[in-house]
Design an enzyme around this catalytic site. Structure first.
Site, PDB file in Angstrom:
ATOM      1  N   CYS A  19     -12.618   4.445 -28.781  1.00 43.60           N
ATOM      2  CA  CYS A  19     -13.929   5.075 -28.931  1.00 43.60           C
ATOM      3  C   CYS A  19     -14.697   5.081 -27.615  1.00 43.60           C
ATOM      4  O   CYS A  19     -15.690   4.348 -27.457  1.00 43.60           O
ATOM      5  CB  CYS A  19     -14.713   4.370 -30.032  1.00 43.60           C
ATOM      6  N   GLU A  20     -14.212   5.850 -26.672  1.00 41.39           N
ATOM      7  CA  GLU A  20     -14.843   6.041 -25.365  1.00 41.39           C
ATOM      8  C   GLU A  20     -14.506   7.453 -24.918  1.00 41.39           C
ATOM      9  O   GLU A  20     -13.348   7.869 -25.021  1.00 41.39           O
ATOM     10  CB  GLU A  20     -14.246   5.086 -24.310  1.00 41.39           C
ATOM     11  N   ARG A  37      -5.397   3.376 -15.821  1.00 41.43           N
ATOM     12  CA  ARG A  37      -5.512   4.102 -14.550  1.00 41.43           C
ATOM     13  C   ARG A  37      -6.167   5.488 -14.656  1.00 41.43           C
ATOM     14  O   ARG A  37      -7.011   5.814 -13.833  1.00 41.43           O
ATOM     15  CB  ARG A  37      -4.141   4.206 -13.864  1.00 41.43           C
ATOM     16  N   GLU A  75       4.085  -6.895   1.641  1.00 42.33           N
ATOM     17  CA  GLU A  75       3.633  -7.198   0.272  1.00 42.33           C
ATOM     18  C   GLU A  75       3.590  -5.936  -0.581  1.00 42.33           C
ATOM     19  O   GLU A  75       2.528  -5.572  -1.092  1.00 42.33           O
ATOM     20  CB  GLU A  75       2.218  -7.790   0.313  1.00 42.33           C
ATOM     21  N   PRO A  76       4.704  -5.238  -0.758  1.00 47.96           N
ATOM     22  CA  PRO A  76       4.657  -3.998  -1.544  1.00 47.96           C
ATOM     23  C   PRO A  76       4.537  -4.284  -3.043  1.00 47.96           C
ATOM     24  O   PRO A  76       5.120  -5.249  -3.544  1.00 47.96           O
ATOM     25  CB  PRO A  76       6.004  -3.336  -1.231  1.00 47.96           C
ATOM     26  N   GLY A  77       3.793  -3.461  -3.736  1.00 49.26           N
ATOM     27  CA  GLY A  77       3.675  -3.578  -5.193  1.00 49.26           C
ATOM     28  C   GLY A  77       4.071  -2.272  -5.840  1.00 49.26           C
ATOM     29  O   GLY A  77       5.189  -2.080  -6.309  1.00 49.26           O
ATOM     30  N   ARG A  78       3.124  -1.334  -5.797  1.00 52.24           N
ATOM     31  CA  ARG A  78       3.274  -0.052  -6.488  1.00 52.24           C
ATOM     32  C   ARG A  78       4.593   0.652  -6.179  1.00 52.24           C
ATOM     33  O   ARG A  78       5.248   1.165  -7.087  1.00 52.24           O
ATOM     34  CB  ARG A  78       2.115   0.870  -6.080  1.00 52.24           C
ATOM     35  N   GLY A 102       0.775  -1.230   0.000  1.00 49.24           N
ATOM     36  CA  GLY A 102       0.000   0.000   0.000  1.00 49.24           C
ATOM     37  C   GLY A 102       0.804   1.276   0.000  1.00 49.24           C
ATOM     38  O   GLY A 102       0.243   2.365  -0.172  1.00 49.24           O
ATOM     39  N   TYR A 120       0.292  -1.463 -12.154  1.00 49.23           N
ATOM     40  CA  TYR A 120      -1.102  -1.418 -12.589  1.00 49.23           C
ATOM     41  C   TYR A 120      -1.205  -0.760 -13.970  1.00 49.23           C
ATOM     42  O   TYR A 120      -2.136  -0.004 -14.250  1.00 49.23           O
ATOM     43  CB  TYR A 120      -1.976  -0.725 -11.513  1.00 49.23           C
TER      44      TYR A 120
END
Ligand SMILES: *Cc1c(COP(=O)(O)O)cnc(C)c1O
Length: 445
Positions: free
Chosen positions: A368-369, A336, A295-298, A261, A397
């Site tokens: 096309c959004e 994101r 548990e680091p990710g980012r 986190g 991510y």
């Protein structure tokens, strides 16, 4: 996280680069990442293209470990593989002593394929199928982070049927608001994650009567992109009191998994220093005689990656609206901004553009959004078609969330390290998009 809450002006290109030492603007080669000109990567591998900086990733892995060592801790480090699952990333981090936190059977298999030993893999996630639990039991993972009473009972059935014992950690929902974006908060009572704080002791009691389980400890993960110590401190204090509580009831608690986190500075946020994170963990658990895990990710992967894109076109807009820059990268590549309103630095690659005067632009992709917007009112120089830009801090991510919406193949992935580059995942073949599809024979009849 929401663009609407920013009140300060956007950092300018020089400020963005000053905060990212592995990115450098060369007067001749333009923007270079770890000594490799991004223009050379685009020429060799095309755009859009993900670029992962191996040196940046290693540097962050070492800084994180040092932060914990300085706090007197040596937790098991499990990289949250969902943030960046590239084999080159996993192998790089494994060499730095990181295992993995996996959230699906697919991620467990991917970690194994990258050579991560089962006892360095933790299995988290709110909906683990029987087949996934069986895989975890067969391999003998470090621990399974169980997210509900129902899952615990099901795990007991699966484990005893296989004649195995599962090492179980219960994921606690501490009912703490991480004060982050609503869509990445996971530790409030009404978020879907974890077991309510108050239910844990009774579940440890029940587990005594369930076969196939070795109750090992507690886990907590309250959300992502957290840049304040306070939510961590509140959650960890609750877990520490729970550990004491459980021990007073005669339960052994060996493991506390503190989750991930830790946030980064995408824009001008003051990121929480990993030493401050380590200090909150030392403060809460330092005297509890537990084996710690994180548990680091980012924090590890986001700044180590960027998305290289090319301008397809520019488009003048009516008076009062910023002109558009249309890139060949889109929301199907980097979800994101459309998913979380997130802000990513965008820096032109060519040397003259780095010093040109800037005006506000809206940066969009070709999908096309209406939500396919990568940046709004962003100060950028005038860019001509074919100009290259780097979308920063896209290593977490990013590629993992890509889709092939609008029949856009998955972009190539390239690694750079100290002046070298290699394509580690080629751009997906167009034919791969419909490979395996059939129509029933009876369509013809
Ligand atoms: C996503 C996740 C993480 C990693 O979160 P980051 O914000 O990327 O550090 C860690 N643990 C669990 C259980 C997760 O779901």
């Amino acid at each position: 996280m929401d663009a609407a809450i920013y009140t300060t002006p956007d950092p300018d290109l020089r400020e963005l680069l000053a905060a990212r030492p592995t990115l450098r603007a060369d007067a001749i080669d333009g923007l270079c990442f770890e000594g490799v000109p991004l223009a050379a990567i685009a020429a060799a591998h095309g755009t859009p293209c993900w670029v992962m900086g191996v040196g940046t990733l290693k540097g962050r892995a070492r800084a994180l470990r040092a932060a914990f060592t300085d706090a007197g801790l040596s937790p098991s480090m499990h990289f949250a593989l969902k943030s960046n699952d590239l084999r080159a990333t996993l192998v790089t981090l494994a060499a730095e002593g990181f295992g993995c936190d996996a959230v699906s059977g697919g991620e467990i298999r991917r970690a194994r394929a990258a050579g991560i030993a089962p006892h360095h893999i933790v299995f988290s996630g709110v909906g683990k199928t029987d087949a996934e639990l069986d895989l975890a039991l067969e391999l003998g993972l470090a621990h399974i982070n169980v997210e509900s009473a129902e899952e615990l009972r099901r795990l007991s059935v699966r484990a005893s049927a296989m004649g195995r014992e599962a090492d179980v950690v219960l994921r606690v929902n501490p009912d703490v608001d991480a004060a982050t974006h609503d869509k990445i908060s996971t530790g409030r009572a009404d978020d879907k994650f974890g077991i309510p704080f108050g239910d844990i002791p009774a579940l440890f009691d029940e587990a005594r009567r369930l076969p196939g389980l070795r109750m090992a400890g507690l886990a907590v993960h309250i959300g992502s992109q957290i840049n304040e110590a306070a939510p961590f401190r509140r959650a960890y204090a609750r877990i520490a009191s729970l550990v004491r509580d459980l021990r007073a009831r005669g339960h052994a608690v060996h493991i506390v998994d503190c989750g991930g986190g830790l946030g980064i500075a995408y824009r001008d946020e003051i990121a929480l220093d990993p030493r401050a994170w380590a200090a909150t963990i030392a403060e809460a658990f330092g005297d509890l005689d537990v084996r710690l895990a994180i548990e680091p990710g980012r924090w590890l992967s986001a700044p180590a990656g960027l998305l290289l894109a090319r301008v397809i076109d520019t488009k003048a807009m009516p008076e009062g609206s910023p002109d558009l820059i249309v890139l060949d990268a889109a929301m199907n590549d980097l979800a994101r901004p459309s998913l979380y309103d997130s802000w990513h630095g965008i820096v032109p690659v060519a040397p003259p553009a780095l010093h040109a005067p800037c005006t506000p632009h809206t940066v969009v992709g070709p999908v096309c959004e209406s939500s396919d917007v990568l940046a709004r009112a962003r100060p950028l120089p005038r860019l001509e078609p074919d100009a290259l830009v780097a979308i920063l801090d896209a290593g977490a991510y990013g590629a993992v969330m890509s889709s092939t919406y609008n029949s856009r193949p998955l972009a190539a992935q390239v690694v750079v390290d100290d002046g070298r580059m290699a394509c580690v995942k080629p751009r997906q073949d167009i034919e791969a998009l419909w490979a395996g599809e059939t129509v029933p024979e009876w369509f013809a009849a």
